[in-house]
Design an enzyme around this catalytic site. Structure first.
Site, PDB file in Angstrom:
ATOM      1  N   PHE A   9      -4.770 -51.412 -43.808  1.00  0.00           N
ATOM      2  CA  PHE A   9      -4.163 -50.201 -44.383  1.00  0.00           C
ATOM      3  C   PHE A   9      -3.414 -49.370 -43.327  1.00  0.00           C
ATOM      4  CE2 PHE A   9      -5.606 -45.639 -45.301  1.00  0.00           C
ATOM      5  CZ  PHE A   9      -4.413 -45.272 -45.909  1.00  0.00           C
TER       6      PHE A   9
ATOM      7  N   GLU B  80     -13.939 -53.784 -39.129  1.00  0.00           N
ATOM      8  CA  GLU B  80     -14.525 -53.690 -40.468  1.00  0.00           C
ATOM      9  C   GLU B  80     -14.641 -52.188 -40.714  1.00  0.00           C
ATOM     10  OE1 GLU B  80     -15.315 -55.932 -42.711  1.00  0.00           O
ATOM     11  OE2 GLU B  80     -14.628 -57.604 -41.481  1.00  0.00           O
TER      12      GLU B  80
ATOM     13  N   THR C 294     -12.987 -43.021 -35.573  1.00  0.00           N
ATOM     14  CA  THR C 294     -13.225 -42.248 -36.794  1.00  0.00           C
ATOM     15  C   THR C 294     -14.042 -40.988 -36.534  1.00  0.00           C
ATOM     16  OG1 THR C 294     -14.465 -42.351 -38.877  1.00  0.00           O
ATOM     17  CG2 THR C 294     -15.170 -43.834 -37.156  1.00  0.00           C
ATOM     18  N   ASP C 295     -13.943 -40.030 -37.456  1.00  0.00           N
ATOM     19  CA  ASP C 295     -14.780 -38.823 -37.375  1.00  0.00           C
ATOM     20  C   ASP C 295     -16.249 -39.137 -37.675  1.00  0.00           C
ATOM     21  OD1 ASP C 295     -14.484 -39.320 -40.123  1.00  0.00           O
ATOM     22  OD2 ASP C 295     -13.754 -37.310 -40.624  1.00  0.00           O
ATOM     23  N   GLU C 296     -16.497 -40.317 -38.296  1.00  0.00           N
ATOM     24  CA  GLU C 296     -17.857 -40.604 -38.762  1.00  0.00           C
ATOM     25  C   GLU C 296     -18.844 -40.783 -37.609  1.00  0.00           C
ATOM     26  OE1 GLU C 296     -18.092 -43.171 -42.162  1.00  0.00           O
ATOM     27  OE2 GLU C 296     -16.044 -42.708 -42.740  1.00  0.00           O
TER      28      GLU C 296
ATOM     29  N   TYR D  61     -21.600 -48.764 -40.174  1.00  0.00           N
ATOM     30  CA  TYR D  61     -20.176 -48.676 -39.806  1.00  0.00           C
ATOM     31  C   TYR D  61     -19.982 -47.658 -38.688  1.00  0.00           C
ATOM     32  CZ  TYR D  61     -15.381 -46.872 -39.977  1.00  0.00           C
ATOM     33  OH  TYR D  61     -14.138 -46.414 -39.630  1.00  0.00           O
TER      34      TYR D  61
ATOM     35  N   LYS E 248     -18.703 -48.218 -34.746  1.00  0.00           N
ATOM     36  CA  LYS E 248     -17.522 -47.566 -34.161  1.00  0.00           C
ATOM     37  C   LYS E 248     -17.943 -46.737 -32.945  1.00  0.00           C
ATOM     38  CE  LYS E 248     -13.769 -47.589 -35.435  1.00  0.00           C
ATOM     39  NZ  LYS E 248     -12.628 -48.512 -35.195  1.00  0.00           N
TER      40      LYS E 248
ATOM     41  N   PRO F  17     -26.845 -44.784 -50.000  1.00  0.00           N
ATOM     42  CA  PRO F  17     -27.954 -44.446 -49.083  1.00  0.00           C
ATOM     43  C   PRO F  17     -27.410 -43.830 -47.788  1.00  0.00           C
ATOM     44  CG  PRO F  17     -28.015 -46.790 -49.716  1.00  0.00           C
ATOM     45  CD  PRO F  17     -26.742 -46.227 -50.261  1.00  0.00           C
TER      46      PRO F  17
HETATM   47  P1  NAD Z   1      -8.731 -51.904 -42.982  1.00  0.00           P
HETATM   48  O1  NAD Z   1     -10.092 -52.398 -43.319  1.00  0.00           O
HETATM   49  O2  NAD Z   1      -7.778 -51.591 -44.099  1.00  0.00           O
HETATM   50  O3  NAD Z   1      -7.975 -52.964 -42.037  1.00  0.00           O
HETATM   51  C1  NAD Z   1      -8.622 -53.603 -40.970  1.00  0.00           C
HETATM   52  C2  NAD Z   1      -7.708 -54.755 -40.508  1.00  0.00           C
HETATM   53  O4  NAD Z   1      -8.360 -55.381 -39.392  1.00  0.00           O
HETATM   54  C3  NAD Z   1      -7.507 -55.839 -41.574  1.00  0.00           C
HETATM   55  O5  NAD Z   1      -6.146 -56.211 -41.627  1.00  0.00           O
HETATM   56  C4  NAD Z   1      -8.365 -57.001 -41.077  1.00  0.00           C
HETATM   57  O6  NAD Z   1      -7.856 -58.263 -41.462  1.00  0.00           O
HETATM   58  C5  NAD Z   1      -8.315 -56.793 -39.576  1.00  0.00           C
HETATM   59  N1  NAD Z   1      -9.490 -57.373 -38.886  1.00  0.00           N
HETATM   60  C6  NAD Z   1     -10.803 -57.234 -39.225  1.00  0.00           C
HETATM   61  N2  NAD Z   1     -11.569 -57.918 -38.358  1.00  0.00           N
HETATM   62  C7  NAD Z   1     -10.732 -58.487 -37.443  1.00  0.00           C
HETATM   63  C8  NAD Z   1     -10.930 -59.289 -36.294  1.00  0.00           C
HETATM   64  N3  NAD Z   1     -12.164 -59.666 -35.916  1.00  0.00           N
HETATM   65  N4  NAD Z   1      -9.860 -59.677 -35.590  1.00  0.00           N
HETATM   66  C9  NAD Z   1      -8.592 -59.311 -35.969  1.00  0.00           C
HETATM   67  N5  NAD Z   1      -8.355 -58.561 -37.056  1.00  0.00           N
HETATM   68  C10 NAD Z   1      -9.410 -58.147 -37.779  1.00  0.00           C
HETATM   69  O7  NAD Z   1      -8.968 -50.641 -42.062  1.00  0.00           O
HETATM   70  P2  NAD Z   1      -8.117 -49.292 -41.940  1.00  0.00           P
HETATM   71  O8  NAD Z   1      -8.572 -48.327 -42.970  1.00  0.00           O
HETATM   72  O9  NAD Z   1      -6.682 -49.619 -41.813  1.00  0.00           O
HETATM   73  O10 NAD Z   1      -8.649 -48.752 -40.536  1.00  0.00           O
HETATM   74  C11 NAD Z   1      -8.013 -49.128 -39.304  1.00  0.00           C
HETATM   75  C12 NAD Z   1      -8.785 -48.495 -38.148  1.00  0.00           C
HETATM   76  O11 NAD Z   1      -8.796 -47.081 -38.297  1.00  0.00           O
HETATM   77  C13 NAD Z   1     -10.248 -48.926 -38.064  1.00  0.00           C
HETATM   78  O12 NAD Z   1     -10.573 -49.100 -36.706  1.00  0.00           O
HETATM   79  C14 NAD Z   1     -11.018 -47.766 -38.666  1.00  0.00           C
HETATM   80  O13 NAD Z   1     -12.309 -47.661 -38.109  1.00  0.00           O
HETATM   81  C15 NAD Z   1     -10.132 -46.597 -38.256  1.00  0.00           C
HETATM   82  N6  NAD Z   1     -10.166 -45.417 -39.142  1.00  0.00           N
HETATM   83  C16 NAD Z   1      -9.975 -45.557 -40.492  1.00  0.00           C
HETATM   84  C17 NAD Z   1      -9.967 -44.424 -41.301  1.00  0.00           C
HETATM   85  C18 NAD Z   1      -9.724 -44.525 -42.790  1.00  0.00           C
HETATM   86  O14 NAD Z   1      -9.847 -43.513 -43.486  1.00  0.00           O
HETATM   87  N7  NAD Z   1      -9.356 -45.672 -43.331  1.00  0.00           N
HETATM   88  C19 NAD Z   1     -10.179 -43.157 -40.745  1.00  0.00           C
HETATM   89  C20 NAD Z   1     -10.362 -43.062 -39.345  1.00  0.00           C
HETATM   90  C21 NAD Z   1     -10.350 -44.199 -38.563  1.00  0.00           C
HETATM   91  P1  TYD Z   2     -14.794 -43.827 -48.736  1.00  0.00           P
HETATM   92  O1  TYD Z   2     -13.391 -43.875 -49.232  1.00  0.00           O
HETATM   93  O2  TYD Z   2     -15.646 -45.047 -48.841  1.00  0.00           O
HETATM   94  O3  TYD Z   2     -14.726 -43.272 -47.236  1.00  0.00           O
HETATM   95  P2  TYD Z   2     -15.942 -42.797 -46.241  1.00  0.00           P
HETATM   96  O4  TYD Z   2     -17.236 -43.205 -46.814  1.00  0.00           O
HETATM   97  O5  TYD Z   2     -15.606 -43.569 -45.012  1.00  0.00           O
HETATM   98  O6  TYD Z   2     -15.774 -41.321 -46.119  1.00  0.00           O
HETATM   99  O7  TYD Z   2     -15.552 -42.668 -49.522  1.00  0.00           O
HETATM  100  C1  TYD Z   2     -15.074 -41.334 -49.501  1.00  0.00           C
HETATM  101  C2  TYD Z   2     -16.076 -40.485 -50.248  1.00  0.00           C
HETATM  102  O8  TYD Z   2     -16.078 -40.870 -51.623  1.00  0.00           O
HETATM  103  C3  TYD Z   2     -17.509 -40.675 -49.756  1.00  0.00           C
HETATM  104  O9  TYD Z   2     -18.177 -39.419 -49.799  1.00  0.00           O
HETATM  105  C4  TYD Z   2     -18.118 -41.631 -50.760  1.00  0.00           C
HETATM  106  C5  TYD Z   2     -17.378 -41.297 -52.030  1.00  0.00           C
HETATM  107  N1  TYD Z   2     -17.198 -42.425 -52.984  1.00  0.00           N
HETATM  108  C6  TYD Z   2     -17.582 -42.281 -54.333  1.00  0.00           C
HETATM  109  O10 TYD Z   2     -18.069 -41.218 -54.757  1.00  0.00           O
HETATM  110  N2  TYD Z   2     -17.398 -43.343 -55.173  1.00  0.00           N
HETATM  111  C7  TYD Z   2     -16.882 -44.532 -54.762  1.00  0.00           C
HETATM  112  O11 TYD Z   2     -16.775 -45.478 -55.584  1.00  0.00           O
HETATM  113  C8  TYD Z   2     -16.471 -44.663 -53.381  1.00  0.00           C
HETATM  114  C9  TYD Z   2     -15.882 -45.945 -52.869  1.00  0.00           C
HETATM  115  C10 TYD Z   2     -16.650 -43.575 -52.529  1.00  0.00           C
END
Ligand code: NAD
Ligand code: TYD
Length: 355
Positions: free
Chosen positions: A10, A82, A132-134, A158, A162, A290
């Site tokens: 993404f 992941e 991530t902020d998590e 997760y 991270k 959980p």
């Molecule tokens: P995503 O799950 O959509 O994409 C992850 C990508 O990494 C995928 O294309 C997958 O094929 C690839 N990948 C997974 N394992 C791999 C491996 N072993 N080798 C090579 N490629 C691999 O994730 P995203 O939401 O785009 O997040 C990207 C980064 O940003 C992550 O590090 C995540 O922790 C961080 N992040 C995400 C968010 C969010 O809200 N989505 C917020 C803050 C930080």
């Molecule tokens: P998510 O998009 O999984 O991001 P994160 O857990 O990394 O913050 O979830 C965002 C918020 O939405 C989180 O508080 C969990 C909640 N959520 C639901 O209530 N229902 C759902 O089906 C999903 C996937 C998330």
């Protein structure tokens, strides 16, 4: 040129597309194409000579070494991970393998490559780790937002994986002098997000006339950032961030989950009215996740003050764009939600009772 990991996911795909459009710098994109990675997201640059896609694992050290030697990038921008909390609850092992061990492998190869670079290239090299902020844990309703100095307190597998990766990146700077940068960002949303995360899941299910599963009481708070604002922040830190530093990135847009879901329903009511009544009638409160973190919020003061970054989108403008994108890109959604996706929905939601 840049070596980007996870550039078919993404945020990575949004980063690759927006970086090519805005700076034109060539990119080597290393991605394993797990369920979360999709080449369809990169279809518009399939014939672009500035983009080289390599299917592979960040933990494959000979492959990473070869890519570094062949392409001689000036930086690694590390998105591969992941990334879904619910999946980490059902199966944490892959999170340790990719997020912790994979990041370690990448750091080792980056260090070997960087140590042999000639003076000026060595000084200019950067390893940017996207986190991530998590990692900071959960806030109470009146707590101040997370700062870069907030102690780590990860609560999900997760978040813990991270946090482990962040600590390794920190150690590689402190011990070996590797010029690392770490960004910790709040929840992203926008085009190309896999429909397992809250916002795209709710849009996709509403359009399919399926129940909208809100965990627990729906009062959990997330700080939402439009993905292209995040990508611009990453480019800003890459160009001007100080090696060894971490930067918090956030949207300053705290919302309760139930309000996010209601807003999505209202946007869909406007754009594609449901024949049998408002989309909000599909909302169901289901058994909680959980260890569900109650609230995340980021203090993005450091990146604003030091590097001049602020988000361009409000939550309202970004969400409207996002809903429009999903309405216009049903083919993308249908392609990524394959058989494996249906298995996941079954596993995460089928046995979940009401809240
Ligand atoms: P995503 O799950 O959509 O994409 C992850 C990508 O990494 C995928 O294309 C997958 O094929 C690839 N990948 C997974 N394992 C791999 C491996 N072993 N080798 C090579 N490629 C691999 O994730 P995203 O939401 O785009 O997040 C990207 C980064 O940003 C992550 O590090 C995540 O922790 C961080 N992040 C995400 C968010 C969010 O809200 N989505 C917020 C803050 C930080
Ligand atoms: P998510 O998009 O999984 O991001 P994160 O857990 O990394 O913050 O979830 C965002 C918020 O939405 C989180 O508080 C969990 C909640 N959520 C639901 O209530 N229902 C759902 O089906 C999903 C996937 C998330």
């Amino acid at each position: 040129m840049l070596l980007v990991t996870g550039g078919a996911g993404f945020i990575g795909a949004n980063f690759v597309l927006s970086t090519l459009a805005e700076t034109g710098e060539p990119i080597v994109n290393l991605d394993k194409l797990t369920y979360a990675g999709n080449l369809r997201s990169l279809a518009s640059i399939a014939a672009d000579a500035r983009h080289t896609f390599v299917r592979g694992d960040i933990a494959d050290r000979p492959l990473v070494a070869r890519l570094l030697a062949e392409h001689r990038p000036r930086a690694i921008v590390h998105f591969a991970a992941e990334s879904h909390v619910d999946r980490s609850i059902h199966g944490p092992a892959e999170f340790i393998r990719t997020n912790v061990v994979g990041t370690f492998c990448l750091l080792e190869e980056a260090r070997a490559y960087w140590e042999k670079l000639p003076g000026a290239e060595r000084d200019a090299f950067r390893f940017l780790h996207v986190s991530t902020d998590e990692v900071y844990g959960s806030l109470g309703p009146d707590d101040p937002p997370f700062r870069e100095t907030t102690p780590y307190a990860p609560n999900s597998p997760y978040a813990a994986s991270k946090a482990g990766a962040d600590h390794m990146v920190r150690a590689y700077h402190h011990t070996y002098g590797l010029p690392t940068l770490t960004t910790n960002c709040s929840n992203n949303y926008g085009p190309l997000q896999f429909p397992e995360k809250l916002i795209p899941l709710m849009i996709a299910r509403a359009l399919a006339d399926e129940p909208l599963p809100v965990y627990g009481d729906g009062q959990n708070v997330r700080d939402w950032l439009y993905v292209l604002d995040h990508c611009r922040a990453v480019r800003t830190v890459l160009e001007r961030g100080r090696p060894g530093e971490t930067y918090n990135i956030g949207g300053g847009a705290e919302r309760r989950n139930i309000d996010v879901v209601r807003e999505i329903c209202a946007l869909l009511d406007e754009a594609r009215p449901r024949r049998t009544g408002p989309y909000s009638a599909l909302i169901r409160f289901v058994a909680d996740r959980p260890g569900h973190d109650r609230r995340y919020a980021m203090d993005a003061g450091k990146i604003r003050r030091e590097l001049g970054w602020t988000p361009a989108e409000t939550f309202e403008s970004g969400l409207a764009k996002t809903v429009r994108w999903y309405l216009d890109n049903q083919a993308w959604v249908n392609e990524v939600t394959s058989g494996a996706y249906r298995d996941w929905i079954e596993r995460n939601y089928a046995k979940r009772g009401a809240a």
